[in-house]
Write a protein that holds these residues in place. Sequence first.
Motif, PDB file in Angstrom:
ATOM      1  N   HIS A 711      -0.398  34.826  -3.921  1.00 57.72           N
ATOM      2  CA  HIS A 711      -1.254  33.892  -4.660  1.00 57.72           C
ATOM      3  C   HIS A 711      -2.699  34.231  -4.337  1.00 57.72           C
ATOM      4  O   HIS A 711      -3.145  34.091  -3.193  1.00 57.72           O
ATOM      5  CB  HIS A 711      -0.938  32.448  -4.247  1.00 57.72           C
ATOM      6  N   ALA A 712      -3.437  34.668  -5.359  1.00 54.35           N
ATOM      7  CA  ALA A 712      -4.760  35.244  -5.138  1.00 54.35           C
ATOM      8  C   ALA A 712      -5.877  34.222  -5.025  1.00 54.35           C
ATOM      9  O   ALA A 712      -7.037  34.606  -4.848  1.00 54.35           O
ATOM     10  CB  ALA A 712      -5.079  36.231  -6.267  1.00 54.35           C
ATOM     11  N   GLY A 713      -5.565  32.931  -5.148  1.00 53.04           N
ATOM     12  CA  GLY A 713      -6.629  31.933  -5.089  1.00 53.04           C
ATOM     13  C   GLY A 713      -6.186  30.660  -4.397  1.00 53.04           C
ATOM     14  O   GLY A 713      -5.161  30.627  -3.706  1.00 53.04           O
ATOM     15  N   GLN A 714      -6.955  29.619  -4.579  1.00 53.25           N
ATOM     16  CA  GLN A 714      -6.663  28.313  -4.026  1.00 53.25           C
ATOM     17  C   GLN A 714      -6.479  27.336  -5.178  1.00 53.25           C
ATOM     18  O   GLN A 714      -7.346  27.211  -6.047  1.00 53.25           O
ATOM     19  CB  GLN A 714      -7.819  27.828  -3.139  1.00 53.25           C
ATOM     20  N   ASP A 715      -5.319  26.649  -5.235  1.00 56.15           N
ATOM     21  CA  ASP A 715      -5.072  25.663  -6.286  1.00 56.15           C
ATOM     22  C   ASP A 715      -5.568  24.291  -5.836  1.00 56.15           C
ATOM     23  O   ASP A 715      -5.292  23.848  -4.715  1.00 56.15           O
ATOM     24  CB  ASP A 715      -3.575  25.575  -6.606  1.00 56.15           C
ATOM     25  N   MET A 716      -6.279  23.631  -6.767  1.00 49.93           N
ATOM     26  CA  MET A 716      -6.850  22.312  -6.503  1.00 49.93           C
ATOM     27  C   MET A 716      -6.259  21.357  -7.530  1.00 49.93           C
ATOM     28  O   MET A 716      -6.739  21.259  -8.669  1.00 49.93           O
ATOM     29  CB  MET A 716      -8.376  22.373  -6.591  1.00 49.93           C
ATOM     30  N   MET A 757     -16.176  35.007  -9.239  1.00 51.21           N
ATOM     31  CA  MET A 757     -15.407  33.775  -9.102  1.00 51.21           C
ATOM     32  C   MET A 757     -14.573  33.533 -10.352  1.00 51.21           C
ATOM     33  O   MET A 757     -15.082  33.652 -11.469  1.00 51.21           O
ATOM     34  CB  MET A 757     -16.336  32.586  -8.855  1.00 51.21           C
ATOM     35  N   TYR A 758     -13.295  33.186 -10.158  1.00 52.14           N
ATOM     36  CA  TYR A 758     -12.368  32.907 -11.246  1.00 52.14           C
ATOM     37  C   TYR A 758     -12.065  31.403 -11.278  1.00 52.14           C
ATOM     38  O   TYR A 758     -11.778  30.793 -10.235  1.00 52.14           O
ATOM     39  CB  TYR A 758     -11.054  33.649 -11.031  1.00 52.14           C
ATOM     40  N   TYR A 759     -12.115  30.824 -12.489  1.00 54.09           N
ATOM     41  CA  TYR A 759     -11.768  29.424 -12.682  1.00 54.09           C
ATOM     42  C   TYR A 759     -10.671  29.381 -13.745  1.00 54.09           C
ATOM     43  O   TYR A 759     -10.961  29.570 -14.938  1.00 54.09           O
ATOM     44  CB  TYR A 759     -12.980  28.623 -13.147  1.00 54.09           C
ATOM     45  N   GLY A 760      -9.424  29.161 -13.330  1.00 58.88           N
ATOM     46  CA  GLY A 760      -8.301  29.287 -14.245  1.00 58.88           C
ATOM     47  C   GLY A 760      -7.681  27.976 -14.681  1.00 58.88           C
ATOM     48  O   GLY A 760      -7.888  26.929 -14.073  1.00 58.88           O
ATOM     49  N   PHE A 795      -8.815  28.374  -8.265  1.00 58.14           N
ATOM     50  CA  PHE A 795     -10.130  28.871  -7.869  1.00 58.14           C
ATOM     51  C   PHE A 795      -9.936  30.129  -7.041  1.00 58.14           C
ATOM     52  O   PHE A 795      -9.302  30.111  -5.989  1.00 58.14           O
ATOM     53  CB  PHE A 795     -10.874  27.807  -7.063  1.00 58.14           C
ATOM     54  N   GLU A 796     -10.472  31.224  -7.536  1.00 61.78           N
ATOM     55  CA  GLU A 796     -10.214  32.537  -6.936  1.00 61.78           C
ATOM     56  C   GLU A 796     -11.514  33.301  -6.767  1.00 61.78           C
ATOM     57  O   GLU A 796     -12.396  33.249  -7.627  1.00 61.78           O
ATOM     58  CB  GLU A 796      -9.254  33.319  -7.834  1.00 61.78           C
ATOM     59  N   LEU A 797     -11.641  34.024  -5.670  1.00 62.19           N
ATOM     60  CA  LEU A 797     -12.791  34.887  -5.433  1.00 62.19           C
ATOM     61  C   LEU A 797     -12.305  36.322  -5.273  1.00 62.19           C
ATOM     62  O   LEU A 797     -11.298  36.573  -4.597  1.00 62.19           O
ATOM     63  CB  LEU A 797     -13.550  34.470  -4.160  1.00 62.19           C
ATOM     64  N   VAL A 804     -10.031  37.517  -2.119  1.00 57.56           N
ATOM     65  CA  VAL A 804     -10.332  37.088  -0.747  1.00 57.56           C
ATOM     66  C   VAL A 804     -10.173  35.579  -0.688  1.00 57.56           C
ATOM     67  O   VAL A 804     -10.295  34.881  -1.694  1.00 57.56           O
ATOM     68  CB  VAL A 804     -11.762  37.504  -0.340  1.00 57.56           C
ATOM     69  N   ASP A 805      -9.902  35.059   0.480  1.00 62.04           N
ATOM     70  CA  ASP A 805      -9.664  33.629   0.660  1.00 62.04           C
ATOM     71  C   ASP A 805     -10.949  32.852   0.378  1.00 62.04           C
ATOM     72  O   ASP A 805     -11.984  33.077   1.024  1.00 62.04           O
ATOM     73  CB  ASP A 805      -9.197  33.373   2.095  1.00 62.04           C
TER      74      ASP A 805
END
Length: 817
Positions: A711-716, A757-760, A795-797, A804-805
Amino acid sequence: MPMEPGMSEHDPADAAGEQDAKPDGKEGIVADAKNVADAKNVAVDTLKGAKTAGLAGAAVGATKGLLKSRRGRQLLAAIVVACLLVGAMQLFLMMSLVGGARSGLEAQQQGVSAQQVLDAGVDSADLEVIMDSAKERGVPWHMLAAVYAVQHASGAQKGAYGFAQTAFDDGLSETDSEDLEASSDWVAAAMRNALEDQDGYNAKADIGTGGELDPDGNLTFPDQEVSDALIREPYGAAIASLPLTGASETWAGQIVELAIRWRFGLAGTIPGSCPTTGAPPLPDNLSFTITAEQMANATTIVNTGKSLAIPEQGQVIALMAALAESTLVNLDHGDRDSLGLFQQRPSTGWGTPEQIMDPVLSSKAFYGLADHTTNPGLVDISGWESMPPGEAAQAVQRSAVPDGYDRWEPDARLLVATINGTAPPPGTTKHYDIGPVKPATQYLADFLGSMFNIETIYGWRESDPYPDHPSGSAADFMVFSDRAKGDALAQYAMEHAAELKIKYILWYQRSWNAGDPVGQWSPMEDRGGDTANHKDHVHITITDESTPVTDPVVDVGPVQPLAQHAADVIGPMFDVTEYVGYVATDYFVEHPGGVAIDFVVGTDSAKGDQIAQYAMEHAAELRIAYVVWKGRYWHLDDTIGQWKALTGGIDAHTHDQSVHITSTENTVATSCGPSTPTTGDWVNPLPVGSYTLTSPFGWRIHPITGIRTFHAGQDMGTGASTPPIVAAAAGTVLVAGDCGCGYGNLTTIDVGGGLVMYYGHQSAISVTVGQVVNAGDPIGTVGTTGASTGNHLHFELRQDGEPVDPIPILAAHGVTL
């Protein structure tokens, strides 16, 4: 007369000299005879030598003749000494001249290089300080100036060079960081220390080593390997290690390339040097004042249409409907249970409230190409293309006010032209009312009409012997008796036919077709008067569509039209037999989004080089955004052949055996690098308290596939709510729309230093490609589009292309998720 000390009244040397100089009597006669004989011998030997070996032989003969007599030998010795003295003087003079010339050339080169730095925005006083510091520390001033220019352009906040915290940990004081002289000395010293740790570093190597300017002034590198080993690699590694904000290998590589170009007196692109004055201006020639929210919704409708291959006329009809129904505001209320941009009703089969409130899904429903509803849309209306736009909109909407759409047609056409990049910049042109023409025709009228100060332009008319005017594809620029103005307008139109989407031109009883040499007119038959023979107006007809429409030549799957066109042009030209086009799932979004093609060449590096070179040279016409080949990438803004190092840990994406290109409708050259943060600190992308962290960065069991994946990002997660999303940091929007992949509605923002920055999974997007945003600016709304099980922000960087985290990086900027 008194004598000088050490001299006698009759010094022997003086006497001998006088006798030799003025012989008299017998001795004088003998001496004269000997001189004559000696001269004869010299002359004879000289002539003999000349007959056999020309001038060189004459010199040898003369030497032989001189050696035959005592006086000749004395004379020869004197000649040799004199020659040595003269030669030494000449050599000294020549060396002085060469040294002076070399110093002059070096000074001239320094001046040219310095001027390029000044033109790039560095203050002259600052440059003097930088030069002095570089000289003191023994580093090339071009490198130090490039570091300063890049950091200055990026708006890095801490000190003159945008210092990271580690610089202060290493002993740099806050006071020195703000002082240009002290901070330049500190950075130059850090650079020199880092360079001395590099294996290939040679302090005496010129940073231009391996390169040269060709006769046309282009920078080439005949000795690329030498340049890489002595300059790019050691300097790149050293600069990447500097404790500065945004430092990375990619960032350092850009700085090194910039410094090398300055070294040769050439201009260079400064990453982060785009104007950062906020969002681009909204259209100012509409019948109403449009807001950023309305513009974002209009962009979503148009881009959704383009992704479905809906022509511009259909996009205009969709905007007319949305303008009439909601004024482009995504309403959560309406008549009875009507909702959203198109005021669609759940009770009549348009979808669930959530689906209707999703701008992308509601747009697809209007176009008639949605999966969530079977209600007929635009493409289901027989003959919609030839209907008056208002009637076509009514056929879909079935409104109680059927004539409410017509008034919005001019605004809709201007918006479509603006979003598709065919509208002139706001405030630079006047708007001509030429009827319900195609957006490209309206743009043509506004652009050329304003440029040539045309008072009257005719566009649409209901009936005509030819189809151009009734179809909205033609404009007549009335110049009346001003032949010179007509000639100038026609010439400009020919020269810019491709970008203005011109099919053909009629002027002064002549015709010109796109593709013909500029200025090569064909005569027309005599149709009667001046108007019929186009002697009082320039007639221009545009092409039907902006995107090439041909049957696919190669099979690359369901990709976007421009990507297909690039494959069809490049593949057969270089005998490519294997391609990678559409891929349902991929690490990056380009292949699932249908905008990327990989031309597989295997081990044939020469073919790969040729394809990459052609793609760079024809990037503008093929709408190629960037090329990746052999661990390097090139962007449309870069100089042709100026590669940058590609970083990231995925071997398959270094493209050692395939040339990757990305080609999209949104490809535009910006003439500068990506924008970077300019003002404000980083912020949380969601309102505090509106979310919970539901899936962290790292390996996990995928909630949909059940497979262990990274999982390449953080889910909010936000539960049932869909709060607004803001930009966590300032930057430039790279992607804004439905990516056709797992991210769903995706926005990516380049924030500089190689960080994106990715906003999916957004339900709505309120920014456009190329827009510059500041930290805290609204960019969209949380949703559950794409591969998603509920409302959340992914949210992914990605640093230099590698995930990256987000949590520690945001924490370093004072933001806690």
